[in-house]
Design a protein around this motif. Structure first.
Motif, PDB file in Angstrom:
ATOM      1  N   LEU A  21       0.832  -1.195   0.000  1.00 31.02           N
ATOM      2  CA  LEU A  21       0.000   0.000   0.000  1.00 31.02           C
ATOM      3  C   LEU A  21       0.876   1.258   0.000  1.00 31.02           C
ATOM      4  N   ALA A  22       1.954   1.216   0.773  1.00 25.57           N
ATOM      5  CA  ALA A  22       2.867   2.365   0.809  1.00 25.57           C
ATOM      6  C   ALA A  22       3.512   2.598  -0.553  1.00 25.57           C
ATOM      7  N   GLY A  23       3.883   1.497  -1.236  1.00 26.80           N
ATOM      8  CA  GLY A  23       4.471   1.630  -2.570  1.00 26.80           C
ATOM      9  C   GLY A  23       3.486   2.201  -3.574  1.00 26.80           C
ATOM     10  N   ALA A  24       2.229   1.709  -3.530  1.00 31.60           N
ATOM     11  CA  ALA A  24       1.208   2.231  -4.441  1.00 31.60           C
ATOM     12  C   ALA A  24       0.971   3.707  -4.199  1.00 31.60           C
ATOM     13  N   SER A  25       0.953   4.108  -2.925  1.00 30.61           N
ATOM     14  CA  SER A  25       0.746   5.511  -2.585  1.00 30.61           C
ATOM     15  C   SER A  25       1.900   6.380  -3.083  1.00 30.61           C
ATOM     16  N   GLN A  26       3.127   5.881  -2.929  1.00 31.19           N
ATOM     17  CA  GLN A  26       4.289   6.644  -3.380  1.00 31.19           C
ATOM     18  C   GLN A  26       4.282   6.817  -4.897  1.00 31.19           C
ATOM     19  N   HIS A  27       3.984   5.742  -5.640  1.00 25.87           N
ATOM     20  CA  HIS A  27       3.950   5.833  -7.104  1.00 25.87           C
ATOM     21  C   HIS A  27       2.835   6.779  -7.560  1.00 25.87           C
ATOM     22  N   ALA A  28       1.682   6.704  -6.889  1.00 26.01           N
ATOM     23  CA  ALA A  28       0.569   7.593  -7.251  1.00 26.01           C
ATOM     24  C   ALA A  28       0.945   9.048  -7.018  1.00 26.01           C
ATOM     25  N   THR A  29       1.688   9.304  -5.942  1.00 25.45           N
ATOM     26  CA  THR A  29       2.122  10.679  -5.655  1.00 25.45           C
ATOM     27  C   THR A  29       3.024  11.212  -6.765  1.00 25.45           C
ATOM     28  N   LEU A  42       3.165  10.175  -9.907  1.00 29.51           N
ATOM     29  CA  LEU A  42       2.358  10.338 -11.117  1.00 29.51           C
ATOM     30  C   LEU A  42       1.497  11.594 -11.029  1.00 29.51           C
ATOM     31  N   ARG A  43       0.947  11.851  -9.853  1.00 26.16           N
ATOM     32  CA  ARG A  43       0.122  13.043  -9.671  1.00 26.16           C
ATOM     33  C   ARG A  43       0.968  14.306  -9.791  1.00 26.16           C
ATOM     34  N   ASP A  44       2.130  14.320  -9.149  1.00 28.05           N
ATOM     35  CA  ASP A  44       3.003  15.503  -9.217  1.00 28.05           C
ATOM     36  C   ASP A  44       3.519  15.750 -10.629  1.00 28.05           C
ATOM     37  N   SER A  45       3.532  14.700 -11.458  1.00 27.24           N
ATOM     38  CA  SER A  45       3.985  14.820 -12.857  1.00 27.24           C
ATOM     39  C   SER A  45       2.853  15.186 -13.804  1.00 27.24           C
ATOM     40  N   GLY A  46       1.650  15.348 -13.272  1.00 24.44           N
ATOM     41  CA  GLY A  46       0.511  15.723 -14.107  1.00 24.44           C
ATOM     42  C   GLY A  46      -0.088  14.584 -14.890  1.00 24.44           C
ATOM     43  N   LEU A  47       0.185  13.331 -14.500  1.00 25.24           N
ATOM     44  CA  LEU A  47      -0.310  12.171 -15.244  1.00 25.24           C
ATOM     45  C   LEU A  47      -1.611  11.615 -14.682  1.00 25.24           C
ATOM     46  N   ILE A  48      -1.874  11.866 -13.401  1.00 23.92           N
ATOM     47  CA  ILE A  48      -3.143  11.438 -12.796  1.00 23.92           C
ATOM     48  C   ILE A  48      -3.668  12.557 -11.906  1.00 23.92           C
ATOM     49  N   VAL A  49      -4.946  12.444 -11.575  1.00 24.08           N
ATOM     50  CA  VAL A  49      -5.601  13.330 -10.606  1.00 24.08           C
ATOM     51  C   VAL A  49      -6.165  12.441  -9.515  1.00 24.08           C
ATOM     52  N   THR A  50      -6.077  12.870  -8.273  1.00 25.47           N
ATOM     53  CA  THR A  50      -6.574  12.091  -7.146  1.00 25.47           C
ATOM     54  C   THR A  50      -7.706  12.837  -6.460  1.00 25.47           C
ATOM     55  N   ASP A  51      -8.830  12.162  -6.282  1.00 24.43           N
ATOM     56  CA  ASP A  51      -9.979  12.716  -5.582  1.00 24.43           C
ATOM     57  C   ASP A  51     -10.235  11.910  -4.310  1.00 24.43           C
ATOM     58  N   ARG A  52     -10.843  12.542  -3.337  1.00 31.09           N
ATOM     59  CA  ARG A  52     -11.229  11.856  -2.109  1.00 31.09           C
ATOM     60  C   ARG A  52     -12.713  11.525  -2.180  1.00 31.09           C
ATOM     61  N   ALA A  53     -13.059  10.247  -2.004  1.00 28.78           N
ATOM     62  CA  ALA A  53     -14.446   9.810  -2.039  1.00 28.78           C
ATOM     63  C   ALA A  53     -14.642   8.721  -0.992  1.00 28.78           C
ATOM     64  N   GLY A  54     -15.531   8.973  -0.025  1.00 23.92           N
ATOM     65  CA  GLY A  54     -15.801   7.981   1.005  1.00 23.92           C
ATOM     66  C   GLY A  54     -14.580   7.635   1.823  1.00 23.92           C
ATOM     67  N   GLY A  55     -13.685   8.593   2.009  1.00 24.78           N
ATOM     68  CA  GLY A  55     -12.492   8.356   2.795  1.00 24.78           C
ATOM     69  C   GLY A  55     -11.357   7.706   2.044  1.00 24.78           C
ATOM     70  N   ALA A  56     -11.582   7.355   0.760  1.00 20.49           N
ATOM     71  CA  ALA A  56     -10.542   6.696  -0.042  1.00 20.49           C
ATOM     72  C   ALA A  56     -10.012   7.655  -1.095  1.00 20.49           C
ATOM     73  N   ALA A  57      -8.726   7.536  -1.386  1.00 17.54           N
ATOM     74  CA  ALA A  57      -8.127   8.299  -2.483  1.00 17.54           C
ATOM     75  C   ALA A  57      -8.341   7.530  -3.776  1.00 17.54           C
ATOM     76  N   ARG A  58      -9.046   8.148  -4.716  1.00 15.24           N
ATOM     77  CA  ARG A  58      -9.341   7.480  -5.992  1.00 15.24           C
ATOM     78  C   ARG A  58      -8.667   8.246  -7.116  1.00 15.24           C
ATOM     79  N   THR A 100      -5.612  13.939 -19.218  1.00 20.09           N
ATOM     80  CA  THR A 100      -5.513  13.778 -20.666  1.00 20.09           C
ATOM     81  C   THR A 100      -4.100  13.393 -21.072  1.00 20.09           C
ATOM     82  N   PHE A 101      -3.117  14.042 -20.444  1.00 17.77           N
ATOM     83  CA  PHE A 101      -1.716  13.745 -20.782  1.00 17.77           C
ATOM     84  C   PHE A 101      -1.329  12.338 -20.337  1.00 17.77           C
ATOM     85  N   GLY A 102      -1.818  11.921 -19.165  1.00 14.13           N
ATOM     86  CA  GLY A 102      -1.511  10.576 -18.693  1.00 14.13           C
ATOM     87  C   GLY A 102      -2.066   9.509 -19.602  1.00 14.13           C
ATOM     88  N   SER A 103      -3.306   9.708 -20.048  1.00 12.21           N
ATOM     89  CA  SER A 103      -3.910   8.735 -20.970  1.00 12.21           C
ATOM     90  C   SER A 103      -3.191   8.737 -22.308  1.00 12.21           C
TER      91      SER A 103
END
Length: 328
Positions: free
Chosen positions: A287-295, A297-313, A318-321
């Motif tokens: 879980l820590a590794g997934a969180s680090q990689h997501a961070t 990717l997000r800082d590079s503008g490849l993904i966006v993270t939203d909070r829904a029901g207490g979970a980061a989704r 467009t650039f990531g896709s």
């Protein structure tokens, strides 16, 4: 009022809102037409400059027929884009080459009002088979050079755009979608107003509106002149300099991001709105590794993270896709 003091007004009735939808991917013929406009000018040089240079070096003489029908400014013949959503180039070409003579003649008469036409124009207006076959071959050759090599990247970016607009519809309905379609678009119920080169009214009359995402649409959305044809509004999607590299093979992304981080991006593109926990479970990483990689990717503008029901989704930008090719 538009940039030129003109406005396109699309008039909705109650049924039209319910029948408005977004095409699931770009239309090959609309991309062909709009790329022809860009190819003949210099607009959007940071985004299209390298593509423009490559294509100009590769075209043959058959492209001259298309340039005559689709000049860089003003009216282009409607019969080059007879509808949207045919699915592939050949299906769309069947519609183009099957255009009734009356519509061929009407469109060419409209074009002739603004500019001189080549000597073959009367033969095309009469629907003569030789010139129609020549037109079909010219479109195929142009598409193979200008569009097909980049089609996976174009589709990928359009699908990311559709995903984001789908969330707008879920949250705010179709009126929210129309209000946020483009900076030059205003929803003034019951009409959609768009800054446009000419004054034009389109009454949907219960037919609904098909929204068509386009990478080559530049500055302002566009529609057909003939209101009797399928009501469409082609609108620009986000793109970045180097967009034509978006179709790079996955191996290239792996070399750029690293194997695990590329796999995280791939998982999020394949299943948008994955939680961090789900990413970790799907890839068999911590879980820590997934969180680090997501961070990263997000800082590079490849993904966006939203909070829904207490979970980061997570969902791709467009650039990531575009970076990770999505099959057409």
């Amino acid at each position: 009022m538009g940039r030129h003091g003109n406005t396109l007004r699309i008039h909705f009735e109650t049924d039209d809102l319910a029948r408005t939808r977004i095409l699931d991917k770009p239309d090959p013929l609309w991309e062909t037409l709009l790329s022809l406009h860009l190819l003949q000018g210099s607009a959007g040089q940071p985004v299209f400059g390298e593509w423009r240079s490559r294509v100009r070096r590769s075209l043959d003489r058959s492209a001259g027929l298309l340039f005559a029908l689709a000049p860089p400014r003003g009216y282009s013949v409607d019969f080059l884009t007879p509808g949207a959503g045919a699915g592939d180039l050949e299906s769309g070409l069947d519609d183009v080459l099957g255009t009734p003579r009356s519509l061929l003649a009407a469109d060419l008469t409209e074009l002739a009002a603004a500019r001189p036409l080549p000597s073959w124009a009367p033969s095309l207006a009469a629907g003569e088979l030789d010139i129609l076959h020549e037109l079909g071959d010219a479109i195929r050759r142009y598409f193979s050079v200008a569009i097909r090599p980049h089609w996976p990247a174009i589709v990928s970016q359009a699908r990311a755009d559709r995903l984001q607009r789908g969330e707008i519809v879920v949250d705010g309905g179709v009126e929210a979608l129309l209000s946020t379609l483009h900076p030059m678009v205003r929803w003034q119920s019951p009409a959609l107003e768009i800054d446009y080169p000419v004054d034009q009214d389109l009454h949907l009359g219960g037919r609904g509106l098909l929204l068509v995402p386009s990478l080559f649409c530049w500055q302002s959305p566009v529609t057909l002149l003939d209101a009797a044809r399928q009501p469409v509004l082609v609108y620009p999607i986000d793109r970045r300099p180097g967009w034509f590299a978006g179709g790079a093979p996955v191996q290239g992304v792996t070399a750029l991001l690293g194997r695990t981080r590329a796999a995280v991006l791939d998982a999020i593109c394949a299943k948008p709105l994955l939680s961090t926990t789900e990413v970790a479970a799907e890839l068999g990483i911590s879980l820590a590794g997934a969180s680090q990689h997501a961070t990263v990717l997000r800082d590079s503008g490849l993904i966006v993270t939203d909070r829904a029901g207490g979970a980061a989704r997570h969902r791709p930008t467009t650039f990531g896709s575009a970076l990770l090719t999505v099959s057409a």
